[in-house]
Design an enzyme around this catalytic site. Structure first.
Site, mmCIF file in Angstrom:
data_model
loop_
_atom_site.group_PDB
_atom_site.id
_atom_site.type_symbol
_atom_site.label_atom_id
_atom_site.label_comp_id
_atom_site.label_asym_id
_atom_site.label_seq_id
_atom_site.Cartn_x
_atom_site.Cartn_y
_atom_site.Cartn_z
ATOM 1 N N LYS A 48 0.889 -1.400 -0.264
ATOM 2 C CA LYS A 48 0.089 -0.352 0.301
ATOM 3 C C LYS A 48 0.443 1.305 0.079
ATOM 4 C CE LYS A 48 -4.172 -2.538 1.819
ATOM 5 N NZ LYS A 48 -4.353 -2.972 3.700
ATOM 6 N N GLN A 55 -5.249 -2.222 9.727
ATOM 7 C CA GLN A 55 -4.992 -3.533 9.343
ATOM 8 C C GLN A 55 -6.140 -3.831 9.872
ATOM 9 O OE1 GLN A 55 -3.211 -3.527 6.090
ATOM 10 N NE2 GLN A 55 -4.721 -5.885 5.984
ATOM 11 N N ASP A 114 -11.433 2.970 3.932
ATOM 12 C CA ASP A 114 -11.641 1.630 4.013
ATOM 13 C C ASP A 114 -13.018 1.294 4.079
ATOM 14 O OD1 ASP A 114 -9.379 -0.360 3.456
ATOM 15 O OD2 ASP A 114 -9.601 -1.399 5.387
#
Ligand code: NAD
Length: 302
Positions: free
Chosen positions: A58, A102, A125
């Protein structure tokens, strides 16, 4: 447009290629915007190797897109309250535009209160209750990157959705549920079935579909008898085997029947990252809008 095809003649929905197109286009958009400092912050707790690799890629792609990035690395034995303090600091920091925690978190840590700390504009997200609520209500907000990436693949490779039947296998809030909402919404107009571990005769249900999206995490679940000839088959599932990463779809056999198919790896995974980069720039624009009140136009996230 001419597309690359598999040996069986299916269109290969190449996620690496489309991700790279997205990154190049995002880079020129950011340059045309005067190269503002747009920052993605990632938070990784513990030592899970795949999670570490995901986060690393990322940051690499953020750099290529012209985005700045910041990383917070935390030990797996961190207290819940300390983790929340770290995330709250990012939430309050005006120089951070997108925050990605994450998942999954190590055992003993609860993701929900951590996600609750993310302002809706920074939730790149799209996983918080408020982002999900916006998606349900059709309001602007961040859409979860994996199902968004699937929509971009369908669009790029000319897979018709309007009036078509789609089956989504899996009902998680990360993938399956938002995928159903995206396929069924006005303008996309598929007729969608949500299948899951209790679905009776899954193969027969899938065989009815023009589009099958497999997000179960069960290696090799989708065999050719799940697939109507000519249907588009998208593989989201990731399982690790001795032979490497395998998907939910038996690629070699299914590509003989399908009209279009994603490879695994090289399909939905890279697209997830490409969409995260787009969401981060959209996050910056949303925050600019909040700060200045200047109307920025629509379609920021989709
Ligand atoms: P999850 O475990 O939360 O959900 C899995 C879903 O699949 C459940 O709703 C379950 O009912 C359903 N399911 C499980 N076994 C089934 C079966 N035999 N038949 C029908 N349905 C079944 O997982 P998730 O977070 O939604 O992730 C799904 C998969 O996608 C995982 O393999 C994950 O690693 C992968 N994933 C990939 C990407 C990517 O970028 N490609 C991103 C996120 C997740």
């Amino acid at each position: 447009m001419e597309f690359e095809r598999t040996t069986g003649g299916a269109i290969l929905m190449d996620g690496i290629r489309l991700r790279d197109e997205i990154i190049v286009s995002l880079r020129s958009t950011i340059e045309a915007d005067g190269n503002p400092d747009v920052c993605l912050a990632t938070v990784l707790v513990g030592d899970d190797k795949p999670s570490r690799l995901y986060v690393k890629s990322k940051h690499k792609k953020a750099k290529e897109a012209g985005l700045a990035s910041r990383h917070i690395d935390l030990p797996s034995n961190i207290a819940q309250s300390q983790l929340e303090t770290e995330v709250r600091a990012l939430a309050d920091d005006p120089s951070v535009h997108g925050i990605l925690v994450q998942l999954p978190l190590p055992e003993g840590l609860d993701a929900e209160p951590v996600l609750d700390l993310l302002p809706v504009t920074k939730d790149v997200d799209g996983l918080t209750e408020r982002s999900m609520g916006r998606l349900v209500r059709g309001k602007p907000g961040h859409v979860p990157c994996t199902p968004l990436g699937v929509m971009r693949l369908l669009d790029r490779y000319g897979v018709e959705t309007s009036g078509k039947r789609a089956v989504v296998i899996g009902r998680s809030t990360l993938v399956g549920l938002p995928q159903v909402l995206l396929l069924g919404r006005k303008g996309t107009d598929a007729t969608v079935t949500l299948a899951h571990s209790r679905t009776a005769d899954l193969a027969a249900v899938c065989r009815e579909a023009d589009i099958v999206i497999a997000a179960a995490g069960m290696a090799g679940l989708v065999t050719p008898d799940f697939v109507k000839p000519g249907a588009a088959v998208i593989d989201v599932g990731v399982s690790r085997s001795e032979a490497g990463i395998v998907g939910d779809v038996q690629f070699e056999a299914v590509q003989e029947v399908a009209g279009a198919i994603t490879p695994m790896p090289g399909g939905t995974g890279p697209m997830t990252i490409g969409c995260l980069m787009q969401n981060t720039y959209a996050a910056f624009k949303m925050q600019q809008y909040e700060d200045t009140g200047v109307e920025l136009g629509s379609g920021l996230s989709l």
